[in-house]
Structure formats: C-alpha cells, structure tokens
Write an enzyme that holds these catalytic residues in place. Structure first.
Site: not given
Length: 236
Positions: A142, A144, A175
């Site tokens: 993720y 990268a 979030i």
C-alpha cells in the site's frame, strides 16, 4: 455544468466526493467494482450515474470512458490495501494492489485525456495517502503504491500543464472508513492521540480538499500534494 468522473465511488471518501460534486452542481459519473446495492442507493439519492468497472481492466476502462464521453474533472480515488509483514504478503497480493492503486490511475488518466486535450483544460485529482509520503509498517504494498501515485501526479502535472490540464493529489491521514474497520478501537484511539488536531478524519474532510483542487479557486495550483491528515505527518 461540468462532467466529473470519480472512481471508487460507492463508499468512504469516494461516496463523500460524489456527494460533494453533485451538491456543487456537477454531472457526476462514478465507477465501482462490486457494491451494486450501494451504487444503486447513491444513484437514487443523488442522481449520480454508476458504472460497474474494475479500474485495472484496460478494456473495460476504455468502454466506460467512451460511454461517458469528455469530462472536465477526473478523481482517481479507487484503491485497496492489505495489512501484514512483508514475509506474509504474496506476490499476487502485491501485484493486485499495484494494479488497482497505480495502473488503474494511469489507465483512467489516459482514457480521460483525449477530451481534456481537445479542450485544452481539465483537472485530475489523485488520492494518495500520508503513508505514500513516509511509509507504514506492515503496509509495504500500500505504501509503495501510494508513493507511486505521488510520483505520477508530479510527472503528469509537468507534462500536461502546457495543455491547460492541472494534476494534483490529496494525501489523507487516518480517515474513518471501511478501510480501518478491522483496526481495533485501542489502536484508533492511539492514532487519534498522535494527531495534533486530536481527532480522526472524516470522508467529507477529504472530499472538500478534492473539490477545492478541482475548482477554479485552484486554477493556479498543479503538481501539489494537499495533506489532509490533521497534522499527523507534516512535510515529508
């Protein structure tokens, strides 16, 4: 009335962004992969137009963008993640994350560009992550992929600026969306305490930043990364 295309539009940041652009008076098309019921609900509620599509599927992307026609705004939001030490991340998982998070953005930008180039104007907003700036333990694929999004954003801004097309990115922090639904309350509370603004982010916080970057108020803004993380990561 602008035509706007938003990928990953059925939940979280994507759904909030669909809502924000509809409220702003735009004609909104949104792409989604699996959530038929959520897509139908969003379409009924807001009048936005759903298109079922895996953003990593080149042929399907071409079909969808051809159906929609020229668009003034593209929001590349679709993304997936995986948690785990690198020794437990399969090559297949790594490739799939890169295909959706990076190749999917490339394909969508490529498909949206002919109309923007004809008109010599347009705005592309890519959704990265603060982990694309600084990296996250146990999220190598993720992190990268989101770092690659930042590089793509800057390169496209340089390339497309002379054609009147602006390309920017947002880098959200923590979030509260489905992406963190498997994170324990204890961990989320720790993240909240580490955030200088002492709260976690809401999808609407990111949607407002995307709206700004796509608006005429940001007409002299391109190649930038707008951090929406409550101060969790500053600079980087």
């Amino acid at each position: 009335m602008r035509t706007v295309i938003i990928t990953g539009g059925t939940r979280g940041i994507g759904a909030a962004t669909v809502r924000r652009f509809v409220e702003g008076g735009d004609r909104v098309h949104f792409l989604y992969e699996k959530s038929d019921e959520l897509a139908l609900q969003l379409a009924r509620e807001l009048g936005a137009i759903p298109h079922k599509c895996d953003v990593a599927d080149e042929n399907r992307i071409k079909e969808v963008f051809s159906e929609i026609g020229p668009a003034e705004v593209l929001v590349n939001n679709a993304g997936i993640c995986d948690y785990g030490p690198i020794n437990y991340v399969s090559a297949e998982t790594f490739r799939r994350i890169m295909d959706v998070n990076v190749t999917g953005m490339f394909l969508c930008a490529q498909a949206a560009l002919p109309g923007m180039l004809r008109e010599q104007k347009g705005a592309i907003v890519n959704v990265s992550s603060m982990w694309g700036r600084v990296g996250s333990s146990c999220e190598v694929a993720y992190s990268a992929s989101k770092a690659a999004v930042l590089g793509m954003t800057k390169a496209l801004a340089m390339e497309l600026g002379p054609s009147g097309i602006r390309v920017n990115a947002v880098a959200p922090g923590v979030i509260v969306t489905d992406m963190v639904k498997n994170v324990s309350d204890e961990v989320l509370e720790g993240l909240r305490q580490e955030t200088p603004l002492e709260r976690l982010g809401k999808p609407g916080d990111v949607a407002e930043a995307i709206w700004y970057l796509a608006s005429e108020q940001a007409s002299f803004v391109t190649g930038t990364v707008l951090d929406v993380n409550g101060g969790f990561v500053i600079g980087g």
